[in-house]
Design an enzyme around this catalytic site. Structure first.
Site, PDB file in Angstrom:
ATOM      1  CE  LYS A 114      36.165  -1.676   0.043  1.00 33.75           C
ATOM      2  NZ  LYS A 114      35.750  -3.067   0.109  1.00 33.75           N
ATOM      3  CE  LYS A 198      41.950  -1.327  -5.003  1.00 35.91           C
ATOM      4  NZ  LYS A 198      41.606  -1.968  -3.743  1.00 35.91           N
ATOM      5  CE  LYS A 201      34.818  -6.972  -6.848  1.00 36.75           C
ATOM      6  NZ  LYS A 201      34.302  -7.819  -5.815  1.00 36.75           N
TER       7      LYS A 201
HETATM    8  P1  AMP Z   1      37.592  -7.847  -3.855  1.00 36.69           P
HETATM    9  O1  AMP Z   1      36.986  -7.736  -5.181  1.00 36.69           O
HETATM   10  O2  AMP Z   1      37.797  -6.525  -3.200  1.00 36.69           O
HETATM   11  O3  AMP Z   1      36.924  -8.860  -2.993  1.00 36.69           O
HETATM   12  O4  AMP Z   1      39.068  -8.383  -4.129  1.00 36.69           O
HETATM   13  C1  AMP Z   1      39.335  -9.714  -4.489  1.00 36.69           C
HETATM   14  C2  AMP Z   1      40.829  -9.906  -4.646  1.00 36.69           C
HETATM   15  O5  AMP Z   1      41.315  -9.150  -5.756  1.00 36.69           O
HETATM   16  C3  AMP Z   1      41.660  -9.443  -3.436  1.00 36.69           C
HETATM   17  O6  AMP Z   1      42.687 -10.361  -3.192  1.00 36.69           O
HETATM   18  C4  AMP Z   1      42.202  -8.112  -3.872  1.00 36.69           C
HETATM   19  O7  AMP Z   1      43.419  -7.819  -3.231  1.00 36.69           O
HETATM   20  C5  AMP Z   1      42.418  -8.331  -5.360  1.00 36.69           C
HETATM   21  N1  AMP Z   1      42.351  -7.069  -6.109  1.00 36.69           N
HETATM   22  C6  AMP Z   1      41.293  -6.224  -6.202  1.00 36.69           C
HETATM   23  N2  AMP Z   1      41.588  -5.159  -6.979  1.00 36.69           N
HETATM   24  C7  AMP Z   1      42.872  -5.326  -7.396  1.00 36.69           C
HETATM   25  C8  AMP Z   1      43.749  -4.554  -8.242  1.00 36.69           C
HETATM   26  N3  AMP Z   1      43.362  -3.432  -8.809  1.00 36.69           N
HETATM   27  N4  AMP Z   1      45.014  -5.043  -8.442  1.00 36.69           N
HETATM   28  C9  AMP Z   1      45.409  -6.211  -7.880  1.00 36.69           C
HETATM   29  N5  AMP Z   1      44.627  -6.970  -7.084  1.00 36.69           N
HETATM   30  C10 AMP Z   1      43.364  -6.545  -6.837  1.00 36.69           C
HETATM   31  N1  TRP Z   2      38.845  -8.579   2.149  1.00 36.92           N
HETATM   32  C1  TRP Z   2      39.087  -9.290   0.934  1.00 36.92           C
HETATM   33  C2  TRP Z   2      38.952  -8.324  -0.245  1.00 36.92           C
HETATM   34  O1  TRP Z   2      38.262  -7.349  -0.189  1.00 36.92           O
HETATM   35  C3  TRP Z   2      38.139 -10.445   0.758  1.00 36.92           C
HETATM   36  C4  TRP Z   2      38.275 -11.466   1.837  1.00 36.92           C
HETATM   37  C5  TRP Z   2      37.383 -11.751   2.813  1.00 36.92           C
HETATM   38  C6  TRP Z   2      39.363 -12.364   2.006  1.00 36.92           C
HETATM   39  N2  TRP Z   2      37.841 -12.781   3.611  1.00 36.92           N
HETATM   40  C7  TRP Z   2      39.050 -13.174   3.139  1.00 36.92           C
HETATM   41  C8  TRP Z   2      40.561 -12.550   1.327  1.00 36.92           C
HETATM   42  C9  TRP Z   2      39.922 -14.147   3.601  1.00 36.92           C
HETATM   43  C10 TRP Z   2      41.442 -13.523   1.809  1.00 36.92           C
HETATM   44  C11 TRP Z   2      41.121 -14.323   2.921  1.00 36.92           C
HETATM   45  O2  TRP Z   2      39.518  -8.535  -1.244  1.00 36.92           O
END
Ligand code: AMP
Ligand code: TRP
Length: 333
Positions: A114, A198, A201
């Site tokens: 990131k 991957k 978003k």
């Molecule tokens: P985030 O949007 O980064 O907060 O991710 C929310 C959840 O979605 C987390 O548990 C990530 O591991 C899962 N996640 C995000 N992108 C992917 C992906 N491309 N494939 C599988 N899981 C994902």
């Molecule tokens: N870091 C996680 C992600 O980007 C989001 C997250 C923040 C999270 N706190 C958490 C996931 C606690 C599980 C438990 O997807």
């Protein structure tokens, strides 16, 4: 054994099929088991580790909560809240950051990805992001954390931090080491435009992902335009090696249909991608469109969403407030 479940999703917009299949679908299944105590958090403090627009952030917090509910999480059977409403998360994060060695954080691959090339310009928050995540989890004596594969390293760090705290302060099993719940198969959904990246978003191309707010036509169009290769679909999984786009589309089909890859290969082996694509578009739109419609309905009902989030915060505060008070006592405050 009843499980104490905690997971978080960042309110950064564009929740997509990867979030759904990798995490949120799992939340729903866990929440449907009445034995489990589930907490699902909209992690807005994590979101501000990169710059956010204030109005968008506010609307994304509600939209993330709406996505949880629209996907099937029952707010009467779980706690849904946004992180910034419960002081204990930031407080716990500070205390844990004072005993977590920098060396551990330096190994976090998500920060490296990131922060990109110019690490000096990344925020300190982005660097210590995994500690705030550890605080989220440890404050609730969480036993299981459903997440996508990309969060595995953060979960390992959380376990290390818990054990170090217990050892440093000689307090046995005060902070509980949680288990990650990561799907064994199809745990990483890849971009529709590049099977090695991957689904994310932040990808500039909207065609790379299926958003949970996409309409049926958008889903059909994105699947039609998804990258494939010029071979037929194989009959056996081992023949998918070095064919990341084919593997991804077959994986998505299997995951959304709750079936094994073998079964999918039996269905499509020897056929062309156009057959797979038309079926996939069909299944995806039948599963995602109702979620999308419900998200739109719920996001128009601010009052309802704000009430769910406020009630959730009160319940979360009760649990986390107690833990943080004990933590302070242990430290010597
Ligand atoms: P985030 O949007 O980064 O907060 O991710 C929310 C959840 O979605 C987390 O548990 C990530 O591991 C899962 N996640 C995000 N992108 C992917 C992906 N491309 N494939 C599988 N899981 C994902
Ligand atoms: N870091 C996680 C992600 O980007 C989001 C997250 C923040 C999270 N706190 C958490 C996931 C606690 C599980 C438990 O997807």
């Amino acid at each position: 054994m009843p499980k104490k479940i905690f997971s978080g999703v960042q309110p950064t917009g564009n929740l997509h099929l990867g979030n759904y299949l990798g995490a949120i679908k799992n939340f729903v299944d866990l929440n449907n088991d009445d034995q489990n105590e589930c907490i699902f958090c909209v992690v807005d403090l994590h979101a501000i580790t990169v710059k956010q627009d204030k109005d968008e952030l506010r609307s994304n917090i509600r939209e993330t909560a709406a996505t949880f509910i629209a996907s099937g999480i029952d707010p009467s059977k779980s706690i849904i809240f946004n992180q910034s409403k419960v002081h204990a998360h930031a407080e716990g994060s500070w205390m844990l950051s004072c005993m977590a060695p920098m060396g551990w954080l330096n190994r976090m691959t998500q920060f490296k990805e990131k922060a990109g090339k110019d690490k000096e310009k990344a925020s300190v928050g982005l660097y210590i992001y995994p500690i705030l995540m550890a605080s989220d989890i440890l404050l609730y004596d969480t036993t299981h954390v459903p997440v996508g594969e990309d969060q595995k390293q953060h979960l390992e760090l959380t376990r290390d931090i818990a054990q170090k705290f217990n050892k440093d302060f000689d307090c046995d099993d005060f902070l509980k080491s949680p288990e990650p719940l990561i799907k064994k198969n199809f745990s990483r959904i890849m971009s529709l435009k590049n099977g090695l990246k991957k689904m994310s978003k932040s990808d500039l191309s909207d065609l790379s992902r299926i958003n949970l707010t996409d309409t049926k036509d958008e889903i059909i169009n994105k699947i039609k335009k998804a990258k494939t290769d010029s071979f037929q679909i194989p009959n056996e999984g081992q023949n998918l090696k070095d064919r990341p786009e084919a593997e991804n589309l077959l994986g998505i089909y299997s995951s959304i249909s709750d079936q094994t890859l073998d079964k999918t290969l039996k269905e499509f082996g020897g056929k062309n991608f156009s057959d797979l694509k038309s079926q996939l578009a069909e299944v995806l739109s039948s599963k995602i469109s109702p979620i999308s419609d419900e998200i739109k309905k719920l996001t128009n009902d601010y009052e309802y969403l704000d009430k769910i989030l406020a009630e959730g915060a009160t319940k979360a505060e009760e649990i986390a407030g107690k833990k943080i008070a004990e933590m302070k006592k242990i430290i010597g405050f």
